[in-house]
Write an enzyme that holds these catalytic residues in place. Structure first.
Site, PDB file in Angstrom:
ATOM      1  CG  HIS A   1     -56.047  28.518-129.332  1.00  0.00           C
ATOM      2  ND1 HIS A   1     -55.920  29.191-128.099  1.00  0.00           N
ATOM      3  CD2 HIS A   1     -54.615  28.382-129.455  1.00  0.00           C
ATOM      4  CE1 HIS A   1     -54.758  29.756-127.745  1.00  0.00           C
ATOM      5  NE2 HIS A   1     -53.871  29.054-128.714  1.00  0.00           N
TER       6      HIS A   1
ATOM      7  CG  ASN B   1     -51.831  32.954-125.268  1.00  0.00           C
ATOM      8  OD1 ASN B   1     -52.696  32.276-126.009  1.00  0.00           O
ATOM      9  ND2 ASN B   1     -50.588  32.376-125.505  1.00  0.00           N
TER      10      ASN B   1
END
Ligand code: NDP
Length: 496
Positions: free
Chosen positions: A55, A128
């Site tokens: 990320h 997500n």
């Protein structure tokens, strides 16, 4: 007072663009006493903090969450307990595998990390843009991510590793189908959904709870890129998604999402067909319809990317009374590993950084000292529990409520079990929900064909014919036409 230039410790300085030198013969020798030069160079070398191992590349913005529908029957969370109540939010949306400088239009799952600065402390939703995940046993998390990153020898992203991992761990094929569908390449972060994936618990003051899954759905409609568009944008503007979000907010074109929950009674979980602690499974809408609870509006850009977004730390363990974790083993592992990553990346006092600091009162005097502590460090207050000289006051005493109101501390359930490895072997049941997704994709003209092409351009790079055929076999377990279509498209590229 007007701002004037100083060194970092406040000393006013006459120039910021000249070093101090002993000059002669056309050159100049530097002096150790040139504090400005030394600090300028030394600080520059230390500007980067460790990049997130996953990320790393992200956009970020601030906004508000507003309660739209009463849900006080299922949670005592203070920020949810009044229609119209608004809570400030920080949102960071990322790709997962590639580095911070990579193209944000590359095909990837997108992370959705949200910090709600509630009046009972911070709540992080670390979600997500897909409702399921690749694994259901946390021991596989580092392996999964390494297989999506660079080869240890060639230092190249490596489809051989990627598909080798997934063939060896086929519980991820549901998520793979999401990834290689159109939603794997969103056209805009504003036109994207997010899902808790994990099952959480909503808890109430009477000590009861419901299982929930949280859905955040764009009001702007889903929009995705084709593989050709995402490849082109990756070359022409690798920051396309960040730019789109920033400019939309700058222009007052604020994106809005509706927030829903699916709600399950614990008694239903015991008899349900699907293991609700298995992150590779959804709760079909037909069984558990969405119930709207709020809306999210992002309406303010960061003032400074580093302090607001790069230094932000999110963790599923950052919870408030009224919301609790479930027994999903991947969630349980994340409760540990996210704060652990923040301690490494930002230091042990990362919760004091302005972007992470709660807006609710914080009094945590048993967490003190440590590197870069810039609070008042609780002054002379006792640094040990059980003091009779200065007894600690608790929320329930101050507010005059019962201890069960702090439901994250309440025993809702008892677990009896054997110590064992979480079962991650694969059965036909694992392919039922991917088949349902394949049918959903079939309702959109051309989508299934695009999946063939999306997989083929990646899978064609796998050198081993045996490995490619293992992938076709697993896609065929979802649907024979899926396996056949992927095979045809891939082998055509291999032999071209
Ligand atoms: P439904 O027909 O009720 O729901 C299908 C859902 O699929 C839609 O509501 C939509 O979710 C989502 N969807 C629509 N188009 C796409 C697409 N192009 N790519 C990915 N997702 C899409 O069936 P079920 O609830 O039984 O789910 C069937 C399958 O749909 C599941 O196996 C799962 O893979 C997928 N799905 C299910 C979700 C769930 O929580 N039940 C959520 C998302 C996907 P949305 O409105 O959230 O966009």
């Amino acid at each position: 007072m007007e701002r004037y230039y100083t060194l970092a410790e406040g000393c006013p300085y006459a120039s910021n663009s000249t070093s101090v030198q002993v000059r002669g013969g056309g050159g100049g020798l530097g002096l150790l006493q040139d504090t400005q030069l030394i600090e300028t160079l030394a600080h520059f070398a230390r500007e980067r903090i460790p990049e997130r191992v996953v990320h790393a590349k992200a956009a970020g913005a601030y906004g508000d969450f507003t309660v739209t529908n009463d849900c006080s029957d299922i949670t005592s969370a203070s920020f949810l307990n009044q229609v119209g109540k608004t809570t400030p939010v920080l949102l960071r949306i990322s790709t997962v595998g590639p580095e911070a400088g990579s193209a944000d239009t590359a095909r990837d799952v997108h992370g959705w990390a949200m910090k709600l600065y509630t009046d009972e402390g911070n709540l992080d939703w670390v979600f997500n843009n897909t409702p399921v995940f690749f694994i259901r046993d946390p021991i596989k998390f580092p392996s999964l991510n390494r297989s999506h990153k660079r080869n240890p020898q060639t230092h190249l992203p490596d489809p051989n590793m990627f598909w080798d991992f997934h063939v060896g761990n086929p519980e991820g094929f549901h998520e793979l189908l999401h990834l290689f569908s159109d939603r794997g390449t969103p056209a805009s972060l504003r036109h994207m959904n997010a899902y808790s994936g994990h099952t959480y618990k909503f808890t109430t003051k009477d000590g009861s709870f419901k299982y929930v899954k949280i859905h955040i759905k764009t009001t702007l409609g889903i929009r995705n890129l084709t593989k050709e568009e995402s490849t082109q944008l990756g070359g022409e503007n690798p920051d396309f998604l960040i730019q789109d979000l920033f400019e939309a907010i700058e222009q007052g074109n604020y994106p809005v999402w509706n927030v829903y929950v699916q709600v399950m009674d614990p008694s239903q979980a015991e008899k349900y067909r699907w293991n609700i602690f298995d992150m590779t499974k959804v709760w079909p809408h037909e069984d558990f319809p969405l119930r709207k609870i709020g809306k999210l509006t992002m309406n303010r850009n960061p003032q400074n990317y580093f302090t607001d977004i790069e230094q932000a730390a999110f963790s599923p363990s950052t919870l408030v009374p009224g919301i609790a974790p479930s027994a999903d083993p991947v969630l349980q592992a994340r409760l540990f590993s996210y704060p652990d990553a923040a301690r490494y990346r930002l230091g042990v006092n990362y919760q004091q950084l302005p972007t992470n600091a709660a807006k609710a009162p914080v009094y945590c005097p048993f967490q003190r000292d440590g590197l870069m502590n810039f609070s008042n460090n609780y002054g002379a207050d006792p640094n040990y529990v059980g003091s009779s000289l200065q007894p600690t006051k608790f929320y329930q005493e101050v507010k005059g409520i019962g201890p069960s109101a702090l439901s994250t501390l309440t025993e809702h359930e008892q677990w009896v079990g054997q110590v064992c490895s979480f079962q991650s072997h694969i059965t036909d049941e694992d392919f039922v929900q991917p088949t349902a997704l394949w049918e959903v994709l079939g309702k959109e003209p051309g989508h299934q064909e695009r999946v063939f092409g999306n997989v083929a351009i990646h899978l064609r790079q796998v050198k081993s014919s045996r490995l490619r055929h293992a992938v076709y076999d697993l896609f065929s377990r979802i649907a024979p036409d899926l396996g056949a279509g992927v095979q045809k498209a891939t082998e055509a590229l291999v032999s071209s």
